[in-house]
Enzyme design. Structure first.
Site, PDB file in Angstrom:
ATOM      1  CG  ASP A  11      35.354  -6.454  41.273  1.00 55.67           C
ATOM      2  OD1 ASP A  11      34.000  -6.701  40.874  1.00 55.67           O
ATOM      3  OD2 ASP A  11      35.835  -7.166  42.018  1.00 55.67           O
ATOM      4  CG  HIS A  12      36.610  -9.340  37.461  1.00 53.83           C
ATOM      5  ND1 HIS A  12      37.743  -8.444  38.251  1.00 53.83           N
ATOM      6  CD2 HIS A  12      36.793 -10.381  38.027  1.00 53.83           C
ATOM      7  CE1 HIS A  12      38.298  -9.291  39.206  1.00 53.83           C
ATOM      8  NE2 HIS A  12      37.552 -10.589  38.911  1.00 53.83           N
ATOM      9  CB  CYS A  67      33.381  -6.028  44.273  1.00 51.26           C
ATOM     10  SG  CYS A  67      33.476  -6.194  45.984  1.00 51.26           S
ATOM     11  N   GLY A  68      32.709  -8.732  43.971  1.00 54.45           N
ATOM     12  CA  GLY A  68      31.876 -10.226  44.295  1.00 54.45           C
ATOM     13  C   GLY A  68      31.160 -10.229  45.314  1.00 54.45           C
ATOM     14  CB  THR A  69      31.974 -10.234  48.816  1.00 61.55           C
ATOM     15  OG1 THR A  69      32.880  -9.157  49.010  1.00 61.55           O
ATOM     16  CG2 THR A  69      32.387 -11.530  48.741  1.00 61.55           C
ATOM     17  CG  HIS A 100      19.745   4.882  61.855  1.00 62.48           C
ATOM     18  ND1 HIS A 100      19.420   3.982  63.093  1.00 62.48           N
ATOM     19  CD2 HIS A 100      18.348   5.602  61.687  1.00 62.48           C
ATOM     20  CE1 HIS A 100      18.365   3.914  63.252  1.00 62.48           C
ATOM     21  NE2 HIS A 100      17.538   4.747  62.804  1.00 62.48           N
ATOM     22  CG  HIS A 135      20.566   8.749  63.596  1.00 66.54           C
ATOM     23  ND1 HIS A 135      21.193   7.779  64.135  1.00 66.54           N
ATOM     24  CD2 HIS A 135      19.294   8.699  63.681  1.00 66.54           C
ATOM     25  CE1 HIS A 135      19.914   7.087  64.676  1.00 66.54           C
ATOM     26  NE2 HIS A 135      18.957   7.641  64.245  1.00 66.54           N
ATOM     27  NE  ARG A 138      24.206   8.078  68.211  1.00 66.91           N
ATOM     28  CZ  ARG A 138      22.968   7.300  68.759  1.00 66.91           C
ATOM     29  NH1 ARG A 138      22.129   6.955  67.715  1.00 66.91           N
ATOM     30  NH2 ARG A 138      22.531   7.490  69.933  1.00 66.91           N
TER      31      ARG A 138
HETATM   32  C1  RB5 Z   1      37.337 -10.683  42.979  1.00 66.29           C
HETATM   33  O1  RB5 Z   1      37.425 -12.189  42.830  1.00 66.29           O
HETATM   34  C2  RB5 Z   1      36.871 -10.526  44.338  1.00 66.29           C
HETATM   35  O2  RB5 Z   1      37.863 -10.749  45.225  1.00 66.29           O
HETATM   36  C3  RB5 Z   1      36.145  -9.094  44.472  1.00 66.29           C
HETATM   37  O3  RB5 Z   1      35.401  -8.826  43.475  1.00 66.29           O
HETATM   38  C4  RB5 Z   1      35.580  -8.840  45.889  1.00 66.29           C
HETATM   39  O4  RB5 Z   1      34.722  -9.805  46.374  1.00 66.29           O
HETATM   40  C5  RB5 Z   1      36.329  -8.373  47.022  1.00 66.29           C
HETATM   41  O5  RB5 Z   1      35.914  -8.091  48.135  1.00 66.29           O
END
Ligand code: RB5
Length: 149
Positions: A11-12, A67-69, A100, A135, A138
């Site tokens: 994503d961005h 993505c961000g996280t 695994h 594994h 599983r």
């Molecule tokens: C975007 O702001 C953020 O929410 C996305 O990149 C991500 O971290 C979501 O899980």
């Protein structure tokens, strides 16, 4: 596994890291197919890129999602039967995701790890084989479950 190509999408929030990883991975000889997004300023929805990954990913391919996280994009990716996506943070989690879990997609957070760590763990992911054995059993049990039925 002989890797034919690697699909990458973000994503961005993940765009900057995607760009750097694309450069580094193609410089060392991998064929990288970019499924978007195409800039860091247009806000987009991360599930769209997980779904795009599922549409494109086939056998002998791996995927990278950012993505961000890494959380949202990995949750959405794992809604697809042809994806086993592992959210990784370092070389250790990347290695175990292959050994695994036989993951075929690695997810990461551009806001949680740096480019160096991301690249190192991707290299480990791409070069580690599934161990099979216990594994295998599983991994086969990872199927959508219906509650209350
Ligand atoms: C975007 O702001 C953020 O929410 C996305 O990149 C991500 O971290 C979501 O899980």
């Amino acid at each position: 596994m002989q890797i034919d190509k690697i699909f990458i999408a973000s994503d961005h929030a993940g765009f900057g890291l995607k760009k750097e990883l694309k450069n580094s991975l193609s410089n060392i000889g991998y064929e990288i197919i970019d499924l978007g997004t195409d800039d860091a300023t247009t806000s987009v929805d991360y599930p769209d890129f997980s779904h795009k990954m599922a549409k494109n990913l086939d056998d002998n391919c791996y995927g990278i999602l950012i993505c961000g996280t890494g959380i949202g994009i990995s949750i959405a990716a794992n809604r697809h039967a042809n994806i086993r996506c592992a959210l990784c943070h370092d070389e250790f989690t990347a290695r175990l995701a292959r050994q695994h879990n036989d993951a075929n997609v690695i997810a990461m957070g551009a806001r949680t790890i740096g480019t160096g760590v991301a690249l190192d763990m991707i290299k480990v992911f791409l070069n580690t084989e599934f161990e099979g054995g216990r594994h295998e059993r599983r991994v086969k049990k990872i199927e959508p479950q219906k509650e209350n039925s």
